[in-house]
Design a protein around this motif. Structure first.
Motif, short mmCIF file in Angstrom:
data_model
loop_
_atom_site.label_atom_id
_atom_site.label_comp_id
_atom_site.label_asym_id
_atom_site.label_seq_id
_atom_site.Cartn_x
_atom_site.Cartn_y
_atom_site.Cartn_z
N MET A 107 -52.24 44.60 -27.95
CA MET A 107 -52.10 44.96 -26.55
C MET A 107 -51.05 44.07 -25.88
N TYR A 108 -51.04 42.83 -26.23
CA TYR A 108 -50.22 41.87 -25.48
C TYR A 108 -48.74 42.17 -25.59
N TYR A 109 -48.31 42.60 -26.77
CA TYR A 109 -46.89 42.92 -26.91
C TYR A 109 -46.52 44.14 -26.07
N ARG A 110 -47.45 45.02 -25.83
CA ARG A 110 -47.13 46.21 -25.02
C ARG A 110 -46.84 45.85 -23.57
N ILE A 111 -47.64 44.96 -22.99
CA ILE A 111 -47.36 44.62 -21.59
C ILE A 111 -46.06 43.83 -21.49
N SER A 120 -39.25 40.08 -14.42
CA SER A 120 -39.62 38.75 -14.89
C SER A 120 -41.15 38.64 -14.90
N GLN A 121 -41.64 37.64 -15.61
CA GLN A 121 -43.07 37.39 -15.57
C GLN A 121 -43.51 37.07 -14.15
N GLU A 122 -42.69 36.36 -13.43
CA GLU A 122 -43.03 36.00 -12.06
C GLU A 122 -43.17 37.24 -11.17
N GLN A 123 -42.30 38.22 -11.35
CA GLN A 123 -42.38 39.45 -10.55
C GLN A 123 -43.67 40.20 -10.83
N VAL A 124 -44.04 40.32 -12.10
CA VAL A 124 -45.27 41.04 -12.45
C VAL A 124 -46.48 40.23 -12.00
N ALA A 125 -46.40 38.91 -12.11
CA ALA A 125 -47.50 38.06 -11.64
C ALA A 125 -47.75 38.29 -10.15
N LYS A 126 -46.69 38.40 -9.36
CA LYS A 126 -46.85 38.67 -7.92
C LYS A 126 -47.52 40.01 -7.69
N LEU A 127 -47.15 41.01 -8.49
CA LEU A 127 -47.78 42.33 -8.38
C LEU A 127 -49.29 42.24 -8.61
N LEU A 128 -49.68 41.37 -9.54
CA LEU A 128 -51.09 41.23 -9.89
C LEU A 128 -51.81 40.15 -9.09
N ASN A 129 -51.08 39.46 -8.21
CA ASN A 129 -51.64 38.36 -7.41
C ASN A 129 -52.20 37.24 -8.29
N VAL A 130 -51.43 36.88 -9.32
CA VAL A 130 -51.79 35.75 -10.17
C VAL A 130 -50.55 34.86 -10.31
N SER A 131 -50.73 33.70 -10.87
CA SER A 131 -49.59 32.81 -11.09
C SER A 131 -48.78 33.28 -12.30
N GLN A 132 -47.56 32.82 -12.39
CA GLN A 132 -46.72 33.16 -13.54
C GLN A 132 -47.36 32.62 -14.81
N THR A 133 -47.98 31.45 -14.74
CA THR A 133 -48.64 30.86 -15.91
C THR A 133 -49.78 31.74 -16.39
N THR A 134 -50.57 32.25 -15.45
CA THR A 134 -51.68 33.14 -15.81
C THR A 134 -51.14 34.40 -16.46
N TYR A 135 -50.10 34.99 -15.87
CA TYR A 135 -49.54 36.20 -16.46
C TYR A 135 -48.98 35.92 -17.85
N SER A 136 -48.34 34.79 -18.03
CA SER A 136 -47.82 34.42 -19.34
C SER A 136 -48.94 34.35 -20.36
N TYR A 187 -51.64 36.12 -20.24
CA TYR A 187 -52.00 37.51 -20.55
C TYR A 187 -51.10 38.03 -21.67
N GLU A 188 -49.80 37.79 -21.54
CA GLU A 188 -48.85 38.31 -22.53
C GLU A 188 -49.01 37.68 -23.91
N THR A 189 -49.46 36.45 -23.96
CA THR A 189 -49.62 35.78 -25.25
C THR A 189 -51.02 35.95 -25.83
N GLY A 190 -51.92 36.55 -25.07
CA GLY A 190 -53.28 36.75 -25.54
C GLY A 190 -54.17 35.53 -25.40
N LYS A 191 -53.71 34.51 -24.71
CA LYS A 191 -54.52 33.31 -24.51
C LYS A 191 -55.56 33.50 -23.42
N LEU A 192 -55.41 34.58 -22.65
CA LEU A 192 -56.32 34.86 -21.55
C LEU A 192 -56.54 36.37 -21.49
#
Length: 72
Positions: free
Chosen positions: A1-5, A15-31, A33-38
């Protein structure tokens, strides 16, 4: 799943930051998500599917069909 997002984000030239803003999370949190750590919360999956005009099943790698399901 993670590679798809990640792929969808990159295909949209976001950017990760742009998508993070869309989701109302930090860039670190979104990162994480993409790596599967969260795990991605269900509301964030819904928001991503809506933003990319796809289905949650596609995001979760349950189908290769990118088109969203028709609304009932």
């Amino acid at each position: 799943m993670y590679y798809r997002i990640r792929d969808l984000r990159e295909d949209a030239d976001l950017s990760q930051e742009q998508v993070a803003k869309l989701l109302n999370v930090s860039q670190t949190t979104y990162s994480r998500y993409e790596t599967g750590k969260l795990d991605i919360p269900s509301q964030s999956l819904i928001n991503l599917a809506n933003h990319y005009s796809t289905s949650i099943d596609y995001l979760l790698n349950l189908t290769n069909e990118k088109r969203p399901y028709p609304r009932a």
